[in-house]
Motif scaffolding. Sequence first.
Motif, PDB file in Angstrom:
ATOM      1  N   TYR A 130       0.830  -1.204   0.000  1.00  0.00           N
ATOM      2  CA  TYR A 130       0.000   0.000   0.000  1.00  0.00           C
ATOM      3  C   TYR A 130       0.866   1.256   0.000  1.00  0.00           C
ATOM      4  O   TYR A 130       0.528   2.249  -0.655  1.00  0.00           O
ATOM      5  CB  TYR A 130      -0.959  -0.001   1.186  1.00  0.00           C
ATOM      6  CG  TYR A 130      -2.014  -1.085   1.112  1.00  0.00           C
ATOM      7  CD1 TYR A 130      -2.550  -1.504  -0.100  1.00  0.00           C
ATOM      8  CD2 TYR A 130      -2.485  -1.689   2.255  1.00  0.00           C
ATOM      9  CE1 TYR A 130      -3.509  -2.493  -0.162  1.00  0.00           C
ATOM     10  CE2 TYR A 130      -3.458  -2.684   2.211  1.00  0.00           C
ATOM     11  CZ  TYR A 130      -3.964  -3.078   0.994  1.00  0.00           C
ATOM     12  OH  TYR A 130      -4.925  -4.053   0.934  1.00  0.00           O
ATOM     13  N   ASP A 131       1.986   1.223   0.706  1.00  0.00           N
ATOM     14  CA  ASP A 131       2.891   2.378   0.697  1.00  0.00           C
ATOM     15  C   ASP A 131       3.493   2.608  -0.688  1.00  0.00           C
ATOM     16  O   ASP A 131       3.699   3.754  -1.103  1.00  0.00           O
ATOM     17  CB  ASP A 131       3.996   2.216   1.741  1.00  0.00           C
ATOM     18  CG  ASP A 131       3.500   2.481   3.158  1.00  0.00           C
ATOM     19  OD1 ASP A 131       2.363   2.959   3.330  1.00  0.00           O
ATOM     20  OD2 ASP A 131       4.274   2.194   4.098  1.00  0.00           O
ATOM     21  N   ALA A 132       3.772   1.526  -1.423  1.00  0.00           N
ATOM     22  CA  ALA A 132       4.282   1.680  -2.793  1.00  0.00           C
ATOM     23  C   ALA A 132       3.237   2.362  -3.665  1.00  0.00           C
ATOM     24  O   ALA A 132       3.576   3.178  -4.537  1.00  0.00           O
ATOM     25  CB  ALA A 132       4.660   0.319  -3.370  1.00  0.00           C
ATOM     26  N   CYS A 133       1.993   2.059  -3.430  1.00  0.00           N
ATOM     27  CA  CYS A 133       0.893   2.717  -4.142  1.00  0.00           C
ATOM     28  C   CYS A 133       0.827   4.202  -3.756  1.00  0.00           C
ATOM     29  O   CYS A 133       0.770   5.084  -4.614  1.00  0.00           O
ATOM     30  CB  CYS A 133      -0.416   2.012  -3.821  1.00  0.00           C
ATOM     31  SG  CYS A 133      -1.889   2.748  -4.551  1.00  0.00           S
ATOM     32  N   LEU A 134       0.876   4.460  -2.459  1.00  0.00           N
ATOM     33  CA  LEU A 134       0.779   5.844  -1.976  1.00  0.00           C
ATOM     34  C   LEU A 134       1.955   6.703  -2.419  1.00  0.00           C
ATOM     35  O   LEU A 134       1.807   7.914  -2.580  1.00  0.00           O
ATOM     36  CB  LEU A 134       0.673   5.853  -0.450  1.00  0.00           C
ATOM     37  CG  LEU A 134      -0.642   5.312   0.103  1.00  0.00           C
ATOM     38  CD1 LEU A 134      -0.549   5.113   1.604  1.00  0.00           C
ATOM     39  CD2 LEU A 134      -1.789   6.242  -0.258  1.00  0.00           C
ATOM     40  N   CYS A 155      -5.803   2.656  -1.441  1.00  0.00           N
ATOM     41  CA  CYS A 155      -4.480   2.694  -0.806  1.00  0.00           C
ATOM     42  C   CYS A 155      -4.504   3.354   0.569  1.00  0.00           C
ATOM     43  O   CYS A 155      -3.987   2.774   1.534  1.00  0.00           O
ATOM     44  CB  CYS A 155      -3.478   3.413  -1.702  1.00  0.00           C
ATOM     45  SG  CYS A 155      -3.248   2.625  -3.304  1.00  0.00           S
ATOM     46  N   GLU A 156      -5.077   4.520   0.679  1.00  0.00           N
ATOM     47  CA  GLU A 156      -5.069   5.234   1.967  1.00  0.00           C
ATOM     48  C   GLU A 156      -5.838   4.489   3.057  1.00  0.00           C
ATOM     49  O   GLU A 156      -5.275   4.204   4.117  1.00  0.00           O
ATOM     50  CB  GLU A 156      -5.616   6.652   1.795  1.00  0.00           C
ATOM     51  CG  GLU A 156      -4.680   7.556   1.028  1.00  0.00           C
ATOM     52  CD  GLU A 156      -5.306   8.905   0.687  1.00  0.00           C
ATOM     53  OE1 GLU A 156      -6.512   9.117   0.966  1.00  0.00           O
ATOM     54  OE2 GLU A 156      -4.582   9.743   0.137  1.00  0.00           O
ATOM     55  N   PRO A 157      -7.121   4.163   2.843  1.00  0.00           N
ATOM     56  CA  PRO A 157      -7.841   3.485   3.927  1.00  0.00           C
ATOM     57  C   PRO A 157      -7.314   2.077   4.204  1.00  0.00           C
ATOM     58  O   PRO A 157      -7.278   1.646   5.354  1.00  0.00           O
ATOM     59  CB  PRO A 157      -9.298   3.455   3.451  1.00  0.00           C
ATOM     60  CG  PRO A 157      -9.249   3.681   1.982  1.00  0.00           C
ATOM     61  CD  PRO A 157      -8.016   4.472   1.712  1.00  0.00           C
ATOM     62  N   PHE A 158      -6.880   1.363   3.167  1.00  0.00           N
ATOM     63  CA  PHE A 158      -6.369   0.014   3.374  1.00  0.00           C
ATOM     64  C   PHE A 158      -5.055   0.052   4.151  1.00  0.00           C
ATOM     65  O   PHE A 158      -4.824  -0.789   5.025  1.00  0.00           O
ATOM     66  CB  PHE A 158      -6.166  -0.705   2.048  1.00  0.00           C
ATOM     67  CG  PHE A 158      -7.429  -1.006   1.282  1.00  0.00           C
ATOM     68  CD1 PHE A 158      -8.692  -0.794   1.824  1.00  0.00           C
ATOM     69  CD2 PHE A 158      -7.350  -1.506  -0.002  1.00  0.00           C
ATOM     70  CE1 PHE A 158      -9.849  -1.076   1.105  1.00  0.00           C
ATOM     71  CE2 PHE A 158      -8.499  -1.801  -0.733  1.00  0.00           C
ATOM     72  CZ  PHE A 158      -9.745  -1.594  -0.181  1.00  0.00           C
ATOM     73  N   ALA A 159      -4.186   1.012   3.835  1.00  0.00           N
ATOM     74  CA  ALA A 159      -2.912   1.137   4.559  1.00  0.00           C
ATOM     75  C   ALA A 159      -3.176   1.484   6.020  1.00  0.00           C
ATOM     76  O   ALA A 159      -2.543   0.922   6.933  1.00  0.00           O
ATOM     77  CB  ALA A 159      -2.028   2.193   3.905  1.00  0.00           C
ATOM     78  N   LEU A 160      -4.099   2.398   6.260  1.00  0.00           N
ATOM     79  CA  LEU A 160      -4.444   2.780   7.630  1.00  0.00           C
ATOM     80  C   LEU A 160      -4.985   1.577   8.408  1.00  0.00           C
ATOM     81  O   LEU A 160      -4.566   1.310   9.537  1.00  0.00           O
ATOM     82  CB  LEU A 160      -5.467   3.917   7.616  1.00  0.00           C
ATOM     83  CG  LEU A 160      -5.982   4.369   8.984  1.00  0.00           C
ATOM     84  CD1 LEU A 160      -4.833   4.918   9.841  1.00  0.00           C
ATOM     85  CD2 LEU A 160      -7.064   5.427   8.806  1.00  0.00           C
ATOM     86  N   GLU A 161      -5.893   0.843   7.787  1.00  0.00           N
ATOM     87  CA  GLU A 161      -6.482  -0.328   8.440  1.00  0.00           C
ATOM     88  C   GLU A 161      -5.411  -1.373   8.746  1.00  0.00           C
ATOM     89  O   GLU A 161      -5.379  -1.947   9.837  1.00  0.00           O
ATOM     90  CB  GLU A 161      -7.583  -0.918   7.555  1.00  0.00           C
ATOM     91  CG  GLU A 161      -8.375  -2.035   8.203  1.00  0.00           C
ATOM     92  CD  GLU A 161      -7.868  -3.413   7.858  1.00  0.00           C
ATOM     93  OE1 GLU A 161      -8.271  -4.368   8.540  1.00  0.00           O
ATOM     94  OE2 GLU A 161      -7.056  -3.563   6.918  1.00  0.00           O
TER      95      GLU A 161
END
Length: 174
Positions: A130-134, A155-161
Amino acid sequence: AIADSEEAIRLLQQAVTLADAQASPFAARAHMVLGLAYRSRATLHLLQRDLAGAEKPLQQAETALNQALAAYTPEDDPVYYAWTQVSLGTVTRLRAHLAAVRRDLASDAAARTAANTEQIAWLRATIDHYDACLALRDRTASNVLFQQRVLGCSCEPFALEARQVLSNTQEVEP
């Protein structure tokens, strides 16, 4: 639904074979869609509480998505690179979920600890995807739809979760 996913996978495997044989510029996209179909099959197994049945399609999804990712770079195709990263993140998140379920079902401390360690490793891999996406936020700034739909809704909500689950898992290690 599993029968339908098997038919979709069969057809997508044919598409991948043809695209690879023809050295199609769209071969990587075919691999990506095949990976998504495998991920869907794994999800169906999980919904049916068939943990063992979910393992193989998750591995197949990861393999297909890694084949797609090998064709993309953040510089040359940031959108498909990011989509593939978020797809891989979802696969590794499902693997983390499987490890958590195995941990919760384990009857002995050693098995619980091993499954917890596995879950943590999968969560870290998930966050990396997800960080690579962000990391492509600036590179894709002119693509408003991508900014909203992929970065903002995935990316943002999935990385946070994933970070929250990782933090909670580490706090309550068996």
